[in-house]
Design an enzyme around this catalytic site. Structure first.
Site, PDB file in Angstrom:
ATOM      1  N   GLU A 259       0.823  -1.216   0.000  1.00 23.10           N
ATOM      2  CA  GLU A 259       0.000   0.000   0.000  1.00 23.10           C
ATOM      3  C   GLU A 259       0.853   1.260   0.000  1.00 23.10           C
ATOM      4  O   GLU A 259       0.520   2.241  -0.678  1.00 23.10           O
ATOM      5  CB  GLU A 259      -0.941  -0.010   1.210  1.00 23.10           C
ATOM      6  CG  GLU A 259      -1.967  -1.118   1.208  1.00 23.10           C
ATOM      7  CD  GLU A 259      -3.024  -0.964   0.122  1.00 23.10           C
ATOM      8  OE1 GLU A 259      -3.776  -1.933  -0.092  1.00 23.10           O
ATOM      9  OE2 GLU A 259      -3.104   0.107  -0.503  1.00 23.10           O
ATOM     10  N   ARG A 263       0.462   3.662  -3.341  1.00 20.88           N
ATOM     11  CA  ARG A 263      -0.202   4.947  -3.080  1.00 20.88           C
ATOM     12  C   ARG A 263       0.803   6.081  -2.913  1.00 20.88           C
ATOM     13  O   ARG A 263       0.725   7.097  -3.609  1.00 20.88           O
ATOM     14  CB  ARG A 263      -1.080   4.841  -1.835  1.00 20.88           C
ATOM     15  CG  ARG A 263      -2.169   3.786  -1.936  1.00 20.88           C
ATOM     16  CD  ARG A 263      -3.212   3.960  -0.857  1.00 20.88           C
ATOM     17  NE  ARG A 263      -3.986   2.734  -0.635  1.00 20.88           N
ATOM     18  CZ  ARG A 263      -5.207   2.690  -0.139  1.00 20.88           C
ATOM     19  NH1 ARG A 263      -5.815   3.812   0.197  1.00 20.88           N
ATOM     20  NH2 ARG A 263      -5.842   1.545   0.038  1.00 20.88           N
ATOM     21  N   ASP A 390      -4.105 -10.320  -8.527  1.00 20.54           N
ATOM     22  CA  ASP A 390      -4.413  -9.398  -9.625  1.00 20.54           C
ATOM     23  C   ASP A 390      -3.249  -8.591 -10.208  1.00 20.54           C
ATOM     24  O   ASP A 390      -2.870  -8.770 -11.355  1.00 20.54           O
ATOM     25  CB  ASP A 390      -5.552  -8.471  -9.205  1.00 20.54           C
ATOM     26  CG  ASP A 390      -5.350  -7.834  -7.826  1.00 20.54           C
ATOM     27  OD1 ASP A 390      -4.274  -8.001  -7.232  1.00 20.54           O
ATOM     28  OD2 ASP A 390      -6.290  -7.162  -7.347  1.00 20.54           O
ATOM     29  N   GLU A 524     -12.146  -0.771 -10.604  1.00 21.06           N
ATOM     30  CA  GLU A 524     -11.685  -1.723 -11.615  1.00 21.06           C
ATOM     31  C   GLU A 524     -12.574  -1.808 -12.850  1.00 21.06           C
ATOM     32  O   GLU A 524     -12.081  -1.986 -13.972  1.00 21.06           O
ATOM     33  CB  GLU A 524     -11.526  -3.112 -10.987  1.00 21.06           C
ATOM     34  CG  GLU A 524     -10.375  -3.234 -10.015  1.00 21.06           C
ATOM     35  CD  GLU A 524     -10.673  -2.620  -8.663  1.00 21.06           C
ATOM     36  OE1 GLU A 524      -9.706  -2.287  -7.930  1.00 21.06           O
ATOM     37  OE2 GLU A 524     -11.875  -2.448  -8.329  1.00 21.06           O
ATOM     38  N   THR A 610      -0.944   0.317 -10.273  1.00 22.29           N
ATOM     39  CA  THR A 610      -2.214  -0.285  -9.876  1.00 22.29           C
ATOM     40  C   THR A 610      -3.046   0.625  -8.982  1.00 22.29           C
ATOM     41  O   THR A 610      -4.146   0.255  -8.582  1.00 22.29           O
ATOM     42  CB  THR A 610      -1.974  -1.655  -9.215  1.00 22.29           C
ATOM     43  OG1 THR A 610      -3.175  -2.415  -9.228  1.00 22.29           O
ATOM     44  CG2 THR A 610      -1.446  -1.493  -7.793  1.00 22.29           C
TER      45      THR A 610
END
Length: 632
Positions: A259, A263, A390, A524, A610
């Site tokens: 994360e 981010r 993913d 998504e 992502t």
């Protein structure tokens, strides 16, 4: 007693020693103590012992571990160990090999020591040259931002549409509506939660959470590039000022490597590449250094959690597994950290992950979701293109594209994995819906998670570079998967999709229990709409995207911001009281791009991490999978 075992000693007193012998013994003892302490401070591999005595006086906790991982000896006031290893130039530093060892030690300490926020913000404007502190020299590392921008094939914000055309006026109005949603989301956050990680719109306050290790302002970092893209100049300046003055890195909690990377590192990198503002580059590199201890495992596969205080990943969790989507979603950001810092350690860490994954046996060519960072073996055979797996697949095809199609290893790994997914996971329901199931040791769960809906966009993005006989097939497959994900939205009362949906018992593309019926502002599905629009220009994707905009306005907008909802199958759903930072980073950005011209953040020039943070394609071949990084 020990003394009775020494033949030369004859008891003559209560000590058992004569006075001259006492003197000789004390002299021997003092020499022994001196030798031990000398070894403690001078031997080259005593850094962990030194930390017990010196950490509080000379360095931030965890600094030494970062220094060791980066290939540097830590800086201390005592004399350096023999033959110190040459340091890789730090941000704002030349090759230290030509300078004295004391200056080299000072340079490394200057690079990693906690600094005041204003000091960090004003460092290295223009040419990447940091303002020197008193008593220190500035040793610059320069990244030629103007040269980088000159290599882009398109203007960052595009050339704009022909506004005289009537159809464009409607699209422009739709785009302006999405821009208004972003402005409202930002202003709500700024009013009620500025500096906190995320906004709670119902209670009108901020939320910190526990996965960022004490870092704050996740929504700010996540919003930077979206604000810039939408030309919300005043709001962008507010965000930039906060980063300069209030974004502190001297935190001490436990953080999610994944994360923080997608981010914070991703957001700071994209903000730098879009603006050239040095504060973003410097903060990204310093934060990247704080993540390096996570890789200190027997295999080099990082643990999911890094402790910012101790600079370690914690042996308390030594038996746990690393998650494919987490350690497999570092490649894009870490290559750019090397490009912008000159420090090869970032690229080396992620290339080692590739090496491990290439060597390990894959069941039927599939990549299970859990790997032991200690043994390097799969922990269980659960395979998913949704959560836990993913973005690993996403980063393979995007690594190929980001390298200007030179990273053949990434390309081969991606298409090999995709063929295994086709063979073992791809299904078509009785109602004609194409979906990617989950695999548990050979048994299929006939469901898709919302997270797996990115795969339509991914497959579309990679269709062009597949084998010629499969290109049209992959483009059609991408369209069919995206249609299935749209159906999961269309079959709910709110026209928003559930967290997971199933294909069994005559029910298709719907959640079967309340615990999977929530929607937390996820991106998504609209991400795939954006990619399919750019690849095909089929107007259905803009129609579907506008349906999402209307549903967000009706069911997720509250007085204090946007909130997720607890049940997409209720026409009057309860809110979850959380405006996710990825709503501003991803959902609104992808919707805005869906209604923009193709040359705005052109896919020829940019790939999205992502978290939807744009990172540039390497038109100069400096970020490829082999060869050195070019330092402009």
């Amino acid at each position: 007693m020990l003394m009775r075992k020494v033949p030369a000693f004859v008891p003559a007193s209560s000590w058992g020693l004569r006075l001259p012998q006492k003197f000789l013994f004390l002299l021997f003892l003092s020499g022994l103590i001196t030798l031990c302490f000398g070894a403690l401070f001078l031997l080259p591999h005593s850094s962990r012992l030194k930390r017990l005595f010196l950490a509080s006086r000379t360095q931030q906790p965890g600094l030494e571990v970062v220094a060791e991982v980066a290939g540097h000896h830590p800086a201390h006031e005592p004399e350096p160990p023999p033959n110190p290893a040459p340091a890789v130039p730090a941000p704002g530093e030349d090759d230290p090999g030509s300078r004295g060892s004391a200056r080299r030690r000072k340079g490394w300490l200057r690079r990693t020591r906690p600094t005041g926020p204003r000091e960090e913000a004003t460092a290295a404007r223009g040419n990447g040259i940091a303002n020197p502190r008193p008593g220190e020299e500035s040793v610059p590392f320069s990244f030629d931002f103007n040269l980088f921008r000159s290599r882009l094939r398109h203007p960052v914000l595009g050339t704009g549409a022909d506004e005289s055309k009537e159809p464009q006026s409607r699209v422009r109005a739709q785009r302006e509506k999405i821009k208004e949603m972003m402005r409202f989301s930002w202003q709500s956050y700024r009013r009620y939660a500025m500096g906190k990680n995320e906004l709670r719109p119902l209670t009108k306050d901020g939320y910190e959470g526990s996965m960022f290790g004490g870092l704050s302002g996740a929504t700010i970092i996540d919003s930077l590039d979206t604000l810039y893209l939408m030309e919300l100049k005043e709001e962008f300046q507010e965000a930039k000022t906060w980063v300069e003055e209030s974004f502190h890195l001297n935190v001490s909690g436990e953080a999610s490597l994944f994360e923080v990377n997608i981010r914070y590192i991703g957001g700071l990198l994209s903000a730098y590449y879009l603006t050239g503002e040095e504060v973003f580059r410097i903060k990204a590199i310093k934060l990247g250094e704080k993540l390096l201890p996570a890789f200190n495992t027997p295999t080099g596969i990082p643990k999911g959690i890094v402790n910012f205080k101790s600079g370690s990943w914690g042996w308390a969790t030594a038996g746990s597994s690393s998650i494919l989507a987490e350690f497999g979603s570092l490649h894009l950001e870490f290559l750019h950290l090397t490009e912008l810092s000159g420090n090869q350690v970032f690229a080396e860490k992620v290339r080692n992950i590739r090496k491990v994954l290439r060597k390990i046996d894959k069941p039927f060519g599939l990549y299970p979701n859990f790997l032991s960072p200690v043994s390097g073996n799969w922990v269980q055979h659960h395979v998913s293109v949704g959560g836990l797996g993913d973005s690993f697949y996403e980063y393979l095809i995007k690594s190929w594209l980001m390298s200007a199609k030179t990273d053949m290893e990434a390309k081969n790994m991606y298409y090999e994995a995709l063929e295994a997914i086709e063979t073992y996971l791809l299904n078509v329901s009785p109602g004609g819906l194409t979906y990617i199931a989950e695999w548990r040791g050979g048994i299929l769960d006939h469901k898709m998670g919302h997270l797996a809906c990115f795969s339509g966009g991914m497959i579309s993005l990679g269709a062009e570079d597949a084998k010629e006989e499969k290109r049209a097939y992959y483009q059609e497959l991408a369209a069919q998967i995206t249609r299935t994900c749209h159906e999961s939205y269309a079959r709910s009362d709110t026209k928003l999709g559930p967290e997971a949906f199933w294909f069994n018992s005559g029910r298709e593309a719907v959640a079967t229990q309340l615990s999977e019926s929530y929607y937390i502002l996820r991106p998504e599905v609209v991400e795939s709409y954006m990619y399919l629009w750019r690849q095909t220009h089929d107007p259905i994707y803009r129609e579907w995207g506008w349906e999402v905009v209307m549903a967000l306005e009706k069911y997720c907008r509250t007085e204090g911001g946007f909130s997720g909802i607890q049940d997409v199958y209720s026409s009057n759903p309860n809110h979850d009281n959380k405006q996710q930072s990825f709503f501003l980073a991803e959902t609104l950005k992808y919707l805005y791009l869906l209604f923009s011209e193709d040359d705005m953040l052109s896919l020829e020039d940019w790939v999205f991490n992502t978290e939807a943070h744009p990172l540039p394609v390497n038109h100069s071949d400096s970020l490829g999978s082999s060869g050195p990084v070019h330092r402009h």
